[in-house]
Motif scaffolding. Structure first.
Motif, PDB file in Angstrom:
ATOM      1  N   PRO A 247      38.089  28.393  -0.842  1.00  0.00           N
ATOM      2  CA  PRO A 247      36.630  28.264  -0.727  1.00  0.00           C
ATOM      3  C   PRO A 247      35.971  27.885  -2.049  1.00  0.00           C
ATOM      4  O   PRO A 247      34.958  27.179  -2.062  1.00  0.00           O
ATOM      5  N   LYS A 248      36.548  28.312  -3.159  1.00  0.00           N
ATOM      6  CA  LYS A 248      35.946  28.000  -4.462  1.00  0.00           C
ATOM      7  C   LYS A 248      36.249  26.580  -4.915  1.00  0.00           C
ATOM      8  O   LYS A 248      35.637  26.088  -5.857  1.00  0.00           O
ATOM      9  N   GLU A 249      37.192  25.923  -4.234  1.00  0.00           N
ATOM     10  CA  GLU A 249      37.414  24.492  -4.458  1.00  0.00           C
ATOM     11  C   GLU A 249      36.468  23.673  -3.589  1.00  0.00           C
ATOM     12  O   GLU A 249      35.962  22.634  -4.019  1.00  0.00           O
ATOM     13  N   MET A 250      36.215  24.153  -2.381  1.00  0.00           N
ATOM     14  CA  MET A 250      35.354  23.412  -1.454  1.00  0.00           C
ATOM     15  C   MET A 250      33.883  23.524  -1.819  1.00  0.00           C
ATOM     16  O   MET A 250      33.092  22.639  -1.494  1.00  0.00           O
ATOM     17  N   PHE A 251      33.520  24.633  -2.477  1.00  0.00           N
ATOM     18  CA  PHE A 251      32.128  24.866  -2.836  1.00  0.00           C
ATOM     19  C   PHE A 251      31.983  25.040  -4.343  1.00  0.00           C
ATOM     20  O   PHE A 251      32.908  25.507  -5.028  1.00  0.00           O
ATOM     21  N   LYS A 252      30.817  24.693  -4.831  1.00  0.00           N
ATOM     22  CA  LYS A 252      30.521  24.892  -6.257  1.00  0.00           C
ATOM     23  C   LYS A 252      30.491  26.376  -6.568  1.00  0.00           C
ATOM     24  O   LYS A 252      30.992  26.826  -7.611  1.00  0.00           O
ATOM     25  N   GLU A 253      29.895  27.151  -5.672  1.00  0.00           N
ATOM     26  CA  GLU A 253      29.855  28.609  -5.788  1.00  0.00           C
ATOM     27  C   GLU A 253      30.128  29.202  -4.415  1.00  0.00           C
ATOM     28  O   GLU A 253      29.695  28.661  -3.396  1.00  0.00           O
ATOM     29  N   PHE A 254      30.850  30.320  -4.399  1.00  0.00           N
ATOM     30  CA  PHE A 254      31.146  31.002  -3.134  1.00  0.00           C
ATOM     31  C   PHE A 254      31.175  32.502  -3.402  1.00  0.00           C
ATOM     32  O   PHE A 254      32.001  32.983  -4.182  1.00  0.00           O
ATOM     33  N   ASP A 255      30.253  33.217  -2.778  1.00  0.00           N
ATOM     34  CA  ASP A 255      30.141  34.664  -2.986  1.00  0.00           C
ATOM     35  C   ASP A 255      31.263  35.375  -2.218  1.00  0.00           C
ATOM     36  O   ASP A 255      31.369  35.246  -1.001  1.00  0.00           O
ATOM     37  N   GLU A 256      32.080  36.130  -2.944  1.00  0.00           N
ATOM     38  CA  GLU A 256      33.212  36.805  -2.298  1.00  0.00           C
ATOM     39  C   GLU A 256      32.765  37.930  -1.370  1.00  0.00           C
ATOM     40  O   GLU A 256      33.477  38.256  -0.414  1.00  0.00           O
ATOM     41  N   ASP A 257      31.627  38.554  -1.625  1.00  0.00           N
ATOM     42  CA  ASP A 257      31.141  39.658  -0.791  1.00  0.00           C
ATOM     43  C   ASP A 257      30.296  39.107   0.351  1.00  0.00           C
ATOM     44  O   ASP A 257      29.299  38.401   0.114  1.00  0.00           O
ATOM     45  N   PRO A 258      30.656  39.400   1.598  1.00  0.00           N
ATOM     46  CA  PRO A 258      29.865  38.885   2.731  1.00  0.00           C
ATOM     47  C   PRO A 258      28.473  39.509   2.776  1.00  0.00           C
ATOM     48  O   PRO A 258      28.292  40.675   2.427  1.00  0.00           O
TER      49      PRO A 258
ATOM     50  N   LYS B 153      27.454  33.741   1.350  1.00  0.00           N
ATOM     51  CA  LYS B 153      26.589  32.782   0.666  1.00  0.00           C
ATOM     52  C   LYS B 153      27.455  31.793  -0.110  1.00  0.00           C
ATOM     53  O   LYS B 153      28.492  32.173  -0.655  1.00  0.00           O
ATOM     54  N   ALA B 154      27.007  30.561  -0.169  1.00  0.00           N
ATOM     55  CA  ALA B 154      27.735  29.553  -0.935  1.00  0.00           C
ATOM     56  C   ALA B 154      26.776  28.464  -1.388  1.00  0.00           C
ATOM     57  O   ALA B 154      25.654  28.352  -0.873  1.00  0.00           O
TER      58      ALA B 154
ATOM     59  N   THR C 113      26.949  24.234  -2.194  1.00  0.00           N
ATOM     60  CA  THR C 113      27.773  23.032  -2.129  1.00  0.00           C
ATOM     61  C   THR C 113      27.803  22.345  -3.496  1.00  0.00           C
ATOM     62  O   THR C 113      27.029  22.671  -4.400  1.00  0.00           O
ATOM     63  N   HIS C 114      28.676  21.386  -3.624  1.00  0.00           N
ATOM     64  CA  HIS C 114      28.767  20.638  -4.887  1.00  0.00           C
ATOM     65  C   HIS C 114      27.513  19.803  -5.126  1.00  0.00           C
ATOM     66  O   HIS C 114      27.264  19.366  -6.256  1.00  0.00           O
ATOM     67  N   ASP C 115      26.722  19.586  -4.063  1.00  0.00           N
ATOM     68  CA  ASP C 115      25.449  18.872  -4.211  1.00  0.00           C
ATOM     69  C   ASP C 115      24.310  19.807  -4.567  1.00  0.00           C
ATOM     70  O   ASP C 115      23.162  19.374  -4.694  1.00  0.00           O
ATOM     71  N   GLY C 116      24.605  21.112  -4.672  1.00  0.00           N
ATOM     72  CA  GLY C 116      23.585  22.081  -5.052  1.00  0.00           C
ATOM     73  C   GLY C 116      22.827  22.709  -3.897  1.00  0.00           C
ATOM     74  O   GLY C 116      21.869  23.456  -4.108  1.00  0.00           O
ATOM     75  N   GLU C 117      23.254  22.442  -2.656  1.00  0.00           N
ATOM     76  CA  GLU C 117      22.570  23.009  -1.485  1.00  0.00           C
ATOM     77  C   GLU C 117      23.073  24.423  -1.214  1.00  0.00           C
ATOM     78  O   GLU C 117      24.278  24.669  -1.182  1.00  0.00           O
ATOM     79  N   ARG C 118      22.129  25.350  -1.022  1.00  0.00           N
ATOM     80  CA  ARG C 118      22.476  26.726  -0.694  1.00  0.00           C
ATOM     81  C   ARG C 118      22.748  26.822   0.802  1.00  0.00           C
ATOM     82  O   ARG C 118      21.926  26.414   1.616  1.00  0.00           O
ATOM     83  N   VAL C 119      23.900  27.372   1.176  1.00  0.00           N
ATOM     84  CA  VAL C 119      24.288  27.431   2.584  1.00  0.00           C
ATOM     85  C   VAL C 119      24.852  28.807   2.922  1.00  0.00           C
ATOM     86  O   VAL C 119      25.207  29.589   2.041  1.00  0.00           O
ATOM     87  N   ALA C 120      24.940  29.072   4.216  1.00  0.00           N
ATOM     88  CA  ALA C 120      25.622  30.254   4.731  1.00  0.00           C
ATOM     89  C   ALA C 120      26.895  29.785   5.421  1.00  0.00           C
ATOM     90  O   ALA C 120      26.870  28.844   6.220  1.00  0.00           O
ATOM     91  N   VAL C 121      28.013  30.404   5.088  1.00  0.00           N
ATOM     92  CA  VAL C 121      29.302  30.020   5.659  1.00  0.00           C
ATOM     93  C   VAL C 121      29.782  31.146   6.574  1.00  0.00           C
ATOM     94  O   VAL C 121      30.020  32.264   6.113  1.00  0.00           O
ATOM     95  N   LYS C 122      29.921  30.850   7.846  1.00  0.00           N
ATOM     96  CA  LYS C 122      30.346  31.854   8.823  1.00  0.00           C
ATOM     97  C   LYS C 122      31.806  31.632   9.174  1.00  0.00           C
ATOM     98  O   LYS C 122      32.192  30.534   9.583  1.00  0.00           O
ATOM     99  N   LEU C 123      32.630  32.668   9.003  1.00  0.00           N
ATOM    100  CA  LEU C 123      34.069  32.564   9.249  1.00  0.00           C
ATOM    101  C   LEU C 123      34.481  33.457  10.413  1.00  0.00           C
ATOM    102  O   LEU C 123      34.226  34.661  10.409  1.00  0.00           O
TER     103      LEU C 123
END
Length: 224
Positions: free
Chosen positions: A146-157, A168-169, A171-181
């Motif tokens: 996940p830390k390769e796919m995103f610029k930042e990826f919060d380890e705590d859900p 929370k994550a 993207t490399h474009d700077g967009e704040r997103v929610a990632v649901k797994l």
């Protein structure tokens, strides 16, 4: 001789109940390519709880006519006892069983209050998974962490539920997103858990025709 007769009756009853469970589970496992032993344990646990609960209710209504003094209090105690057994099964099975329990708890126009109040605790069940599981999901799905796919990826859900959790994550474009797994075992167990649920509803309708709830199976399966 009486003990031996009872033992034989118990053995035949057990075989009669176990054979379709094992056969059905084996067929489903073969057809959908998932772990037979895991499926058998889950199906057997559900079947046993269903058999005991059905027998209890049948025995209760045979022994307690509605005109009996204290009938309502006794019936409430029976509802509570059965609901607690189902709650234990849901907590042990986890995953979709939590969803099934939540569904039942929300239908207070169908289920007795003792059932809905007992199963309501499932609304707060949040099985957060370790970040190592999250990394494994990403590797399986995308071949990257996940830390390769995103610029930042919060380890705590920021939220967790019965079948998924959200992170929370950025993207490399700077967009704040929610990632649901979705938890990895949910997909594998879906077919067998829905099979157990449908079979339980059919058995319930057979023993209690006035409370036929087989309609809930396809509806809930479609939602899930």
């Amino acid at each position: 001789e009486l003990c031996w007769s009872l033992a034989r009756a118990g053995l035949y009853t057990g075989l009669a109940l176990a054979t379709p469970i094992v056969a059905g589970t084996a067929y489903a496992a073969w057809k959908h390519n998932f772990n037979f032993f895991d499926a058998l344990v889950r199906t057997s646990r559900t079947a046993w709880a269903g058999i005991v609960t059905t027998a209890e209710y049948k025995w209760f209504y045979m022994r307690h006519p509605e005109t009996e003094p204290g009938y309502l209090e006794a019936e409430k105690a029976q509802h509570k006892r059965a609901a607690e057994r189902v709650l234990r099964v849901c907590l042990t099975q986890g995953g979709l069983y939590i969803k099934l329990g939540q569904y039942a708890a929300a239908n207070n126009h169908i289920y007795p209050r003792e059932w809905t109040e007992t199963l309501r605790v499932l609304q707060d069940q949040a099985a957060r998974r370790d970040f190592k599981v999250v990394e494994e999901i990403f590797q399986q799905e995308f071949g990257q962490s996940p830390k390769e796919m995103f610029k930042e990826f919060d380890e705590d859900p920021i939220a967790a539920a019965s079948i998924a959790q959200v992170h929370k994550a950025t993207t490399h474009d700077g967009e704040r997103v929610a990632v649901k797994l979705q938890y990895p075992e949910i997909r594998d167990r879906f077919v067998i858990d829905m099979f157990s649920h449908a079979t339980t509803l059919q058995a319930h309708a057979f023993f209690f025709p006035k409370l036929d709830m087989t309609w809930a199976g396809p509806e809930l399966e479609q939602v899930l």
